[in-house]
Design a protein around this motif. Structure first.
Motif, PDB file in Angstrom:
ATOM      1  N   LYS A 103       0.798  -1.222   0.000  1.00 57.30           N
ATOM      2  CA  LYS A 103       0.000   0.000   0.000  1.00 57.30           C
ATOM      3  C   LYS A 103       0.834   1.278   0.000  1.00 57.30           C
ATOM      4  N   ALA A 104       2.064   1.214   0.483  1.00 56.45           N
ATOM      5  CA  ALA A 104       2.840   2.460   0.650  1.00 56.45           C
ATOM      6  C   ALA A 104       3.381   2.965  -0.694  1.00 56.45           C
ATOM      7  N   PRO A 105       3.330   4.268  -0.916  1.00 54.27           N
ATOM      8  CA  PRO A 105       3.776   4.810  -2.203  1.00 54.27           C
ATOM      9  C   PRO A 105       5.292   4.968  -2.302  1.00 54.27           C
ATOM     10  N   VAL A 106       6.013   3.884  -1.975  1.00 60.28           N
ATOM     11  CA  VAL A 106       7.462   3.887  -2.220  1.00 60.28           C
ATOM     12  C   VAL A 106       7.739   2.817  -3.263  1.00 60.28           C
ATOM     13  N   GLY A 262      -0.408   9.553   7.888  1.00 58.37           N
ATOM     14  CA  GLY A 262      -0.726   8.210   7.405  1.00 58.37           C
ATOM     15  C   GLY A 262      -2.096   7.755   7.878  1.00 58.37           C
ATOM     16  N   PHE A 263      -2.701   6.858   7.137  1.00 61.68           N
ATOM     17  CA  PHE A 263      -3.968   6.230   7.506  1.00 61.68           C
ATOM     18  C   PHE A 263      -5.139   7.204   7.546  1.00 61.68           C
ATOM     19  N   TRP A 270      -2.342   7.711   2.485  1.00 61.55           N
ATOM     20  CA  TRP A 270      -1.092   8.385   2.837  1.00 61.55           C
ATOM     21  C   TRP A 270      -1.145   9.845   2.399  1.00 61.55           C
ATOM     22  N   GLY A 271      -0.548  10.715   3.193  1.00 59.50           N
ATOM     23  CA  GLY A 271      -0.436  12.121   2.790  1.00 59.50           C
ATOM     24  C   GLY A 271       0.376  12.238   1.512  1.00 59.50           C
ATOM     25  N   SER A 272       1.382  11.357   1.361  1.00 56.13           N
ATOM     26  CA  SER A 272       2.221  11.399   0.155  1.00 56.13           C
ATOM     27  C   SER A 272       1.374  11.185  -1.094  1.00 56.13           C
ATOM     28  N   GLU A 273       0.380  10.307  -1.006  1.00 52.91           N
ATOM     29  CA  GLU A 273      -0.504  10.067  -2.160  1.00 52.91           C
ATOM     30  C   GLU A 273      -1.309  11.318  -2.465  1.00 52.91           C
ATOM     31  N   ILE A 346     -13.623   3.791   5.048  1.00 48.93           N
ATOM     32  CA  ILE A 346     -13.252   4.950   5.884  1.00 48.93           C
ATOM     33  C   ILE A 346     -12.796   6.120   5.002  1.00 48.93           C
ATOM     34  N   LEU A 347     -12.023   5.818   3.950  1.00 49.71           N
ATOM     35  CA  LEU A 347     -11.534   6.927   3.103  1.00 49.71           C
ATOM     36  C   LEU A 347     -12.695   7.604   2.382  1.00 49.71           C
TER      37      LEU A 347
END
Ligand code: PLP
Length: 459
Positions: A103-106, A262-263, A270-273, A346-347
């Motif tokens: 899930k993480a944008p890395v 995050g979350f 993610w805030g990065s997304e 939730i999102l």
């Protein structure tokens, strides 16, 4: 002895409460909270409080969620503890790592667990120095952070806090730290300066900082995508894209501290997304388990991780870890959080409630104490000043609570709403499950607190 009475006869100063005046603890019993439900907590006298900052930006799914409690109990019954290490772990830890990496944008994704956000960031610094030694660049040690930022309370992360007073107070060595301005658009802009010009000025400051330090000595730039605890200033348009392009030119890594963002806080996982950032590494904690259990993680790109793997293979082991890193009960709860995000959408809820949240905060702007409101995702700030003193506000946000916001915080407690006071503003980040009616009640209580603060001002 029931839970309410526990501790009633003990002087408060036996326990050192974080971020408190220790002398005051000697004289005054601290506020005691005994239960929570949804967005509310209840003190020992049964009074309810809306946790408008999710306590410490962390109880994102609200209190007393039966599914989270069950997940913890189930794991406690099956295997309450097994420390991950020496080629041993438990299934929930493996599964959580897989889901986080996915899930993480890395680019790619490798996960190391710890217990707190501070520890995750600390670990990230330690790994960076390790990776750079393996890469044959041991001199690349310096970490750039932004003034007024907070990345944790360990020695190494306190060295990144944009607060010289804090570092001086504890005698923290800051030799590997570099600091640049935190964006405070539009307050921090020069008269007539456009958003683009303001961004370019900050990026130029970053370039000069790197050049002055010697680019070959700089390892990473760490930032929150949006920093609630620095006064909730969303970054100006294009800021992170320009920062990343500059860092890439020098081979400096970008770390996103997503301990708060995050979350779901910004409307995406993610805030990065939300901001279109692709960091080399992400740190997360708090919302990862909705804070029901202590757990944090760093998610690393394939490239970054390859140096850790190479180093560990040469040395025989990767010589780092802790007893509670990837605690099975915490991992089980975090897995359930991810399930709940999907099953309860939730999102989707956060995105649909965001306009109502923004409107509710903006509606406070007619109050004589409120000079501005800021919003991003399901977080915000209410900027306040004494009537007639509402002119330009300090361009540099501060972690130190100021007089008026401290008063508003106290009146908030009296009105049954818990906000976080910073200099010149209070910040808010309610549980993500908040409903429209509850937002209405939160802003009603906040207005009561603002009225009481105004009424108490000397005339
Ligand atoms: N990073 C950020 C952005 C935070 O706001 C915090 C705590 O509030 C931390 C790191 C440290 O997390 P913890 O308190 O879990 O150590």
């Amino acid at each position: 002895m029931n839970v309410q009475a526990r501790g009633a006869n003990h002087p408060g100063n036996m326990v050192m409460l974080p971020f408190s005046n220790l002398r005051r603890l000697r004289e005054e019993r601290p506020l005691m909270f005994v239960k929570g439900k949804g967005i509310y907590t209840f003190d020992e006298h049964g009074r309810d409080y809306i946790e408008a900052v999710s306590t410490f930006y962390c109880v994102n799914l609200g209190f007393s969620d039966e599914e989270l409690i069950e997940a913890a109990v189930e794991q406690l019954r099956a295997l309450p503890m097994y420390p991950s290490g020496i080629h041993r772990t438990v299934p929930v830890v493996m599964e959580l790592a897989e889901r986080l990496a996915e899930k993480a944008p890395v680019r790619g994704g490798h996960v190391m667990f710890a217990t707190t956000g501070s520890e995750a960031n600390d670990q990230l610094l330690k790994f960076t120095w390790y990776a750079n030694r393996v890469a044959g660049e041991p001199q690349r040690r310096k970490i750039i952070s932004r003034r007024a930022s907070y990345h944790g309370g360990t020695i190494a992360t306190t060295a990144l806090a944009g607060s010289p007073a804090l570092q001086e107070a504890f005698g923290i060595p800051t030799g590997d730290s570099l600091f640049v301005s935190h964006p405070t658009w539009p307050i921090g802009a020069d008269p007539g300066e456009t958003e683009e010009a303001y961004t370019d000025r900050l990026v130029e400051e970053l370039r000069q900082t790197i050049e002055a330090a010697g680019p070959e000595t700089v390892a990473a730039f760490i930032a929150e995508p949006v920093s609630v605890s620095s006064g909730m200033f969303p970054p100006p348009v294009g800021y992170f894209q320009k920062v990343k392009a500059l860092l890439d030119r020098y081979g400096i890594r970008l770390f996103a501290d997503e301990v708060v963002t995050g979350f779901g806080r910004t409307g995406r996982l993610w805030g990065s997304e939300t901001l279109g950032i692709e960091p080399d590494c992400i740190s997360c904690a708090k919302g990862l388990s909705s804070a029901y259990q202590p757990i944090s993680a760093v998610v690393m790109s394939d490239d970054f991780y390859s140096y850790l793997e190479e180093g560990s293979n040469s040395a025989g082991i990767f010589n780092h870890g802790g007893t509670y890193g990837g605690h099975p009960v915490s991992a089980a709860v975090a897995l359930k959080v991810l399930d709940i995000f999907e099953r309860r959408n939730i999102l989707g809820h956060v995105q649909s409630i965001m306009p109502i949240w923004q409107k509710a905060l903006a509606s406070l702007e007619d109050h004589p104490l409120v000079t501005a409101t800021r919003c991003f995702g399901l977080a915000g700030a209410v900027q306040i000043a004494r009537p007639g003193e509402g002119g330009p506000v300090a361009a540099s946000p501060s972690l130190a609570p100021g007089g008026l916001s401290e008063q508003l915080y106290q009146e908030g407690l009296a009105a049954g709403v818990v906000v976080r006071p910073l200099q010149g503003c209070v910040v808010l980040a309610p549980p993500l499950i908040i409903t429209e009616a509850e937002i209405g009640e939160l802003s009603r209580r906040l207005r009561v607190a603002l009225d009481a603060t105004l009424a108490a001002l000397p005339r």
